[in-house]
Design an enzyme around this catalytic site. Structure first.
Site, PDB file in Angstrom:
ATOM      1  CB  SER A 121       5.932  -1.642  11.667  1.00  0.00           C
ATOM      2  OG  SER A 121       5.518  -0.314  11.961  1.00  0.00           O
ATOM      3  CD  GLU A 176      -2.461   5.410   6.918  1.00  0.00           C
ATOM      4  OE1 GLU A 176      -2.534   5.507   5.686  1.00  0.00           O
ATOM      5  OE2 GLU A 176      -1.493   4.890   7.504  1.00  0.00           O
ATOM      6  CG  ASN A 179      -1.687   1.238   1.435  1.00  0.00           C
ATOM      7  OD1 ASN A 179      -1.754   2.079   0.528  1.00  0.00           O
ATOM      8  ND2 ASN A 179      -2.299   1.397   2.598  1.00  0.00           N
ATOM      9  CG  HIS A 235      -5.720   1.816   5.492  1.00  0.00           C
ATOM     10  ND1 HIS A 235      -5.163   2.752   6.334  1.00  0.00           N
ATOM     11  CD2 HIS A 235      -4.743   0.910   5.228  1.00  0.00           C
ATOM     12  CE1 HIS A 235      -3.898   2.421   6.562  1.00  0.00           C
ATOM     13  NE2 HIS A 235      -3.613   1.315   5.898  1.00  0.00           N
TER      14      HIS A 235
HETATM   15  P1  13P Z   1       3.400   0.535   7.539  1.00  0.00           P
HETATM   16  O1  13P Z   1       3.941  -0.760   6.955  1.00  0.00           O
HETATM   17  O2  13P Z   1       4.094   1.742   6.986  1.00  0.00           O
HETATM   18  O3  13P Z   1       3.344   0.466   9.026  1.00  0.00           O
HETATM   19  O4  13P Z   1       1.874   0.673   7.035  1.00  0.00           O
HETATM   20  C1  13P Z   1       1.015  -0.413   7.152  1.00  0.00           C
HETATM   21  C2  13P Z   1      -0.250  -0.130   6.440  1.00  0.00           C
HETATM   22  O5  13P Z   1      -1.002   0.732   6.843  1.00  0.00           O
HETATM   23  C3  13P Z   1      -0.540  -0.876   5.214  1.00  0.00           C
HETATM   24  O6  13P Z   1      -1.839  -0.658   4.766  1.00  0.00           O
END
Ligand code: 13P
Length: 259
Positions: free
Chosen positions: A221, A99, A9, A97
């Site tokens: 992560s 976010e 992503n 998601h």
């Molecule tokens: P990171 O791997 O940067 O923590 O993001 C994970 C994520 O939100 C994938 O959709």
């Protein structure tokens, strides 16, 4: 489940020219059991698709978008709809998601409607769920995941459309592990994935997609150094990678960790 999914992503990174450069530099292992899905910004989708078409990968490689609106069309300035996405090379879409939920205020109901419209046009949704640190520390992990999973899959017609159109994927992304460098331990991930598998069994029953065939990805992560260990966990069928999917080299090393 044999197949392992490694998804990237890109979030709000990589314009069309960056996407072309990524495609030219990308190397992927020869692994018939691997499925790679890239979620570039919608603006870069076509450039990425064309640049990847010039390459010869021996793995299944699919593209998706990071978001859709819940309506099929209309006066929603700046938005993209599922039927529009279905006219592109994208086969997948991220829905719910964290976010989107945390920064843009999307609710469980928005997620439910987005899942429905994706399923209706034959896009394969990746339903993202996960708890905040506060919810986890308050002992509410199971309650939160159940609310998110059951809410999204509430409608029988959505479940039916999903089963007719190639199913869906689930992504467990604990909010506290996203972009923080803090990863769930393999045991944390397996535990949550086990709960999610059970919830799918309860929710999907016999009327639609076989719950055992819904891949459950871990996200938060994921890096080249921890991917193999996470992927070994029970019920961990793949990973959804944010930051470490932006560089071809680190994405390649994660794909190699899948077997
Ligand atoms: P990171 O791997 O940067 O923590 O993001 C994970 C994520 O939100 C994938 O959709």
């Amino acid at each position: 489940m044999g197949r392992t999914v490694v998804a990237g992503n890109w979030k709000m990174n990589h314009g069309p020219r960056d996407a072309e450069a990524f495609a030219r530099a990308l190397r992927l292992p020869h692994n018939p059991e691997l499925e790679v899905i890239l979620f570039p910004p919608a603006l870069s989708l076509s450039a990425l698709e064309q640049a990847l078409a010039e390459r010869d990968f021996s793995v299944s490689l699919r593209l998706g978008v990071q978001n859709i609106h819940w309506e099929e069309s209309g006066a929603f300035t700046g938005e993209q709809s599922a039927p529009m996405v279905a006219q592109t090379g994208a086969t997948h879409v991220l829905v719910g998601h964290s976010e989107r939920r945390q920064i843009f205020g999307e609710t469980d109901d928005d997620t439910r409607r987005k899942l429905a419209v994706a399923a209706a046009v034959g896009l394969i949704p990746v339903l993202c769920v996960g708890e905040t640190l506060e919810e986890r520390e308050g002992g509410r992990l199971e309650e939160v995941l159940r609310r998110q999973v059951e809410g999204a899959l509430d409608s029988a017609s959505t479940r039916e459309a999903l089963s007719e159109n190639g199913g869906f994927l689930l992504a467990y992304e604990p909010v506290w592990a996203i972009g923080t460098g803090e990863t769930a331990t393999p045991d944390d991930a397996s535990h949550a994935h086990g709960l999610l598998r059970k919830m799918l069994q309860d929710r999907l029953g016999s009327d639609s997609v076989d719950p055992r065939r819904v891949p459950i990805l871990y996200g938060g992560s994921v890096k080249p150094g921890n991917a193999a260990e996470l992927l070994e966990g029970a019920d961990v069928d793949g990973v959804l990678v944010g930051g470490a999917s932006l560089e071809p080299d680190s994405f390649q090393r994660i794909a190699e960790a899948a077997g």
